[in-house]
Design a protein around this motif. Structure first.
Motif, PDB file in Angstrom:
ATOM      1  N   ALA A  62       0.844  -1.192   0.000  1.00 60.58           N
ATOM      2  CA  ALA A  62       0.000   0.000   0.000  1.00 60.58           C
ATOM      3  C   ALA A  62       0.879   1.240   0.000  1.00 60.58           C
ATOM      4  N   GLY A  63       0.556   2.180  -0.881  1.00 60.90           N
ATOM      5  CA  GLY A  63       1.227   3.464  -0.865  1.00 60.90           C
ATOM      6  C   GLY A  63       0.661   4.311   0.265  1.00 60.90           C
ATOM      7  N   LYS A  64       1.216   5.529   0.475  1.00 61.33           N
ATOM      8  CA  LYS A  64       0.752   6.393   1.556  1.00 61.33           C
ATOM      9  C   LYS A  64      -0.722   6.737   1.426  1.00 61.33           C
ATOM     10  N   ASP A  65      -1.217   6.762   0.178  1.00 57.66           N
ATOM     11  CA  ASP A  65      -2.635   7.058  -0.048  1.00 57.66           C
ATOM     12  C   ASP A  65      -3.478   5.788  -0.167  1.00 57.66           C
ATOM     13  N   GLY A  66      -2.869   4.657   0.104  1.00 60.33           N
ATOM     14  CA  GLY A  66      -3.592   3.397   0.039  1.00 60.33           C
ATOM     15  C   GLY A  66      -3.651   2.787  -1.353  1.00 60.33           C
ATOM     16  N   VAL A  67      -3.141   3.516  -2.335  1.00 56.14           N
ATOM     17  CA  VAL A  67      -3.143   2.999  -3.709  1.00 56.14           C
ATOM     18  C   VAL A  67      -2.063   1.926  -3.831  1.00 56.14           C
ATOM     19  N   PRO A  68      -2.364   0.820  -4.502  1.00 55.06           N
ATOM     20  CA  PRO A  68      -1.370  -0.244  -4.648  1.00 55.06           C
ATOM     21  C   PRO A  68      -0.114   0.245  -5.372  1.00 55.06           C
ATOM     22  N   VAL A  69       1.031  -0.102  -4.812  1.00 48.35           N
ATOM     23  CA  VAL A  69       2.326   0.161  -5.429  1.00 48.35           C
ATOM     24  C   VAL A  69       2.925  -1.196  -5.743  1.00 48.35           C
ATOM     25  N   THR A  70       3.321  -1.389  -6.996  1.00 46.95           N
ATOM     26  CA  THR A  70       3.858  -2.689  -7.382  1.00 46.95           C
ATOM     27  C   THR A  70       5.354  -2.588  -7.635  1.00 46.95           C
ATOM     28  N   ASP A  71       6.008  -3.714  -7.455  1.00 48.54           N
ATOM     29  CA  ASP A  71       7.430  -3.822  -7.718  1.00 48.54           C
ATOM     30  C   ASP A  71       7.657  -5.193  -8.351  1.00 48.54           C
ATOM     31  N   GLY A  72       8.689  -5.288  -9.151  1.00 46.92           N
ATOM     32  CA  GLY A  72       8.988  -6.574  -9.783  1.00 46.92           C
ATOM     33  C   GLY A  72       8.852  -6.438 -11.277  1.00 46.92           C
ATOM     34  N   VAL A  73       9.181  -7.309 -11.923  1.00 47.33           N
ATOM     35  CA  VAL A  73       9.602  -8.691 -11.826  1.00 47.33           C
ATOM     36  C   VAL A  73      11.029  -8.751 -11.255  1.00 47.33           C
ATOM     37  N   PHE A  74      11.360  -9.873 -10.706  1.00 50.16           N
ATOM     38  CA  PHE A  74      12.659 -10.066 -10.096  1.00 50.16           C
ATOM     39  C   PHE A  74      13.417 -11.199 -10.790  1.00 50.16           C
ATOM     40  N   PRO A  75      13.882 -10.960 -11.999  1.00 53.24           N
ATOM     41  CA  PRO A  75      14.516 -12.055 -12.754  1.00 53.24           C
ATOM     42  C   PRO A  75      15.826 -12.529 -12.145  1.00 53.24           C
ATOM     43  N   GLU A  76      16.392 -11.781 -11.197  1.00 51.65           N
ATOM     44  CA  GLU A  76      17.638 -12.233 -10.596  1.00 51.65           C
ATOM     45  C   GLU A  76      17.427 -13.367  -9.597  1.00 51.65           C
ATOM     46  N   SER A  77      16.182 -13.604  -9.218  1.00 52.61           N
ATOM     47  CA  SER A  77      15.891 -14.707  -8.298  1.00 52.61           C
ATOM     48  C   SER A  77      16.235 -16.025  -8.976  1.00 52.61           C
ATOM     49  N   LYS A  78      16.814 -16.931  -8.209  1.00 55.91           N
ATOM     50  CA  LYS A  78      17.165 -18.217  -8.805  1.00 55.91           C
ATOM     51  C   LYS A  78      16.075 -19.262  -8.622  1.00 55.91           C
ATOM     52  N   GLU A  79      15.121 -19.012  -7.714  1.00 56.72           N
ATOM     53  CA  GLU A  79      14.015 -19.948  -7.522  1.00 56.72           C
ATOM     54  C   GLU A  79      12.705 -19.182  -7.412  1.00 56.72           C
ATOM     55  N   PHE A  80      11.637 -19.827  -7.820  1.00 57.97           N
ATOM     56  CA  PHE A  80      10.311 -19.235  -7.750  1.00 57.97           C
ATOM     57  C   PHE A  80       9.340 -20.256  -7.187  1.00 57.97           C
ATOM     58  N   LEU A  81       8.306 -19.739  -6.560  1.00 63.54           N
ATOM     59  CA  LEU A  81       7.239 -20.603  -6.085  1.00 63.54           C
ATOM     60  C   LEU A  81       6.419 -21.044  -7.291  1.00 63.54           C
ATOM     61  N   ALA A  82       6.323 -22.340  -7.499  1.00 61.78           N
ATOM     62  CA  ALA A  82       5.618 -22.875  -8.660  1.00 61.78           C
ATOM     63  C   ALA A  82       4.188 -23.279  -8.336  1.00 61.78           C
ATOM     64  N   GLY A  83       3.931 -23.632  -7.090  1.00 67.22           N
ATOM     65  CA  GLY A  83       2.599 -24.056  -6.716  1.00 67.22           C
ATOM     66  C   GLY A  83       2.547 -24.420  -5.251  1.00 67.22           C
ATOM     67  N   TYR A  84       1.357 -24.636  -4.781  1.00 69.58           N
ATOM     68  CA  TYR A  84       1.194 -24.993  -3.375  1.00 69.58           C
ATOM     69  C   TYR A  84       0.113 -26.049  -3.210  1.00 69.58           C
ATOM     70  N   LEU A  85       0.160 -26.715  -2.082  1.00 69.83           N
ATOM     71  CA  LEU A  85      -0.839 -27.693  -1.675  1.00 69.83           C
ATOM     72  C   LEU A  85      -1.072 -27.440  -0.202  1.00 69.83           C
ATOM     73  N   MET A  86      -2.309 -27.249   0.184  1.00 71.02           N
ATOM     74  CA  MET A  86      -2.617 -27.077   1.602  1.00 71.02           C
ATOM     75  C   MET A  86      -3.335 -28.327   2.078  1.00 71.02           C
ATOM     76  N   VAL A  87      -2.860 -28.856   3.206  1.00 70.53           N
ATOM     77  CA  VAL A  87      -3.442 -30.074   3.760  1.00 70.53           C
ATOM     78  C   VAL A  87      -3.821 -29.838   5.219  1.00 70.53           C
ATOM     79  N   ASP A  88      -4.735 -30.639   5.701  1.00 72.55           N
ATOM     80  CA  ASP A  88      -5.151 -30.617   7.103  1.00 72.55           C
ATOM     81  C   ASP A  88      -4.900 -32.016   7.646  1.00 72.55           C
ATOM     82  N   VAL A  89      -3.837 -32.164   8.424  1.00 68.30           N
ATOM     83  CA  VAL A  89      -3.389 -33.477   8.878  1.00 68.30           C
ATOM     84  C   VAL A  89      -3.207 -33.482  10.398  1.00 68.30           C
ATOM     85  N   ASP A  90      -3.072 -34.673  10.958  1.00 65.20           N
ATOM     86  CA  ASP A  90      -2.959 -34.810  12.418  1.00 65.20           C
ATOM     87  C   ASP A  90      -1.566 -34.502  12.941  1.00 65.20           C
ATOM     88  N   THR A  91      -0.541 -34.741  12.109  1.00 70.08           N
ATOM     89  CA  THR A  91       0.826 -34.571  12.591  1.00 70.08           C
ATOM     90  C   THR A  91       1.706 -33.887  11.545  1.00 70.08           C
TER      91      THR A  91
END
Length: 131
Positions: A62-91
């Motif tokens: 959020a910017g000072k006026d609440g307007v979204p401020v974006t940054d990126g792309v970050f091509p220097e990153s060597k890894e990226f999040l490709a996907g996720y799985l959320m589970v509900d387990v006992d342990t």
């Protein structure tokens, strides 16, 4: 307890994915679909999604006026999040087991990818799982 399992993929991995045969891509997708179905039947599945390519990612604040401020792309990153799985387990150990299964999803030639999966417990505001 809910856990989010996050697959991080090397930047070079995205390019390599496009070179996979249709048969290998179909086998990988079938594996993930079957894993999600199995977890659904056991009552452990919460949610899962793949993510778009990293060149479409932005960091937003959020910017000072609440307007979204974006940054990126970050091509220097060597890894990226490709996907996720959320589970509900006992342990935590069960979350690790599921992460290991997902890590072994087939890649080119049917060989297991053995991609690293980050496992983190989700904490819900107001729930007893907060420290």
């Amino acid at each position: 307890m809910k856990y989010i399992l996050m697959m991080h993929i090397p930047k070079a991995g995205y390019g390599a994915f496009g070179a996979w045969s249709h048969k290998d891509i179909a086998a990988n997708f079938a594996f993930v679909k079957d894993l999600n179905r199995t977890l659904g039947e056991s009552g452990e599945f919460v949610a899962a999604d793949g993510l778009t390519l990293p060149d479409q990612a932005r960091v937003v604040r959020a910017g000072k006026d609440g307007v979204p401020v974006t940054d990126g792309v970050f091509p220097e990153s060597k890894e990226f999040l490709a996907g996720y799985l959320m589970v509900d387990v006992d342990t935590t150990e069960r979350a690790y087991e599921i992460a290991a299964i997902w890590s072994g999803a087939p890649g080119p030639g049917g060989l297991p990818l053995n991609m690293p999966i980050e496992v983190r417990q989700a904490m819900t505001v107001g729930a007893s799982d907060l420290p």
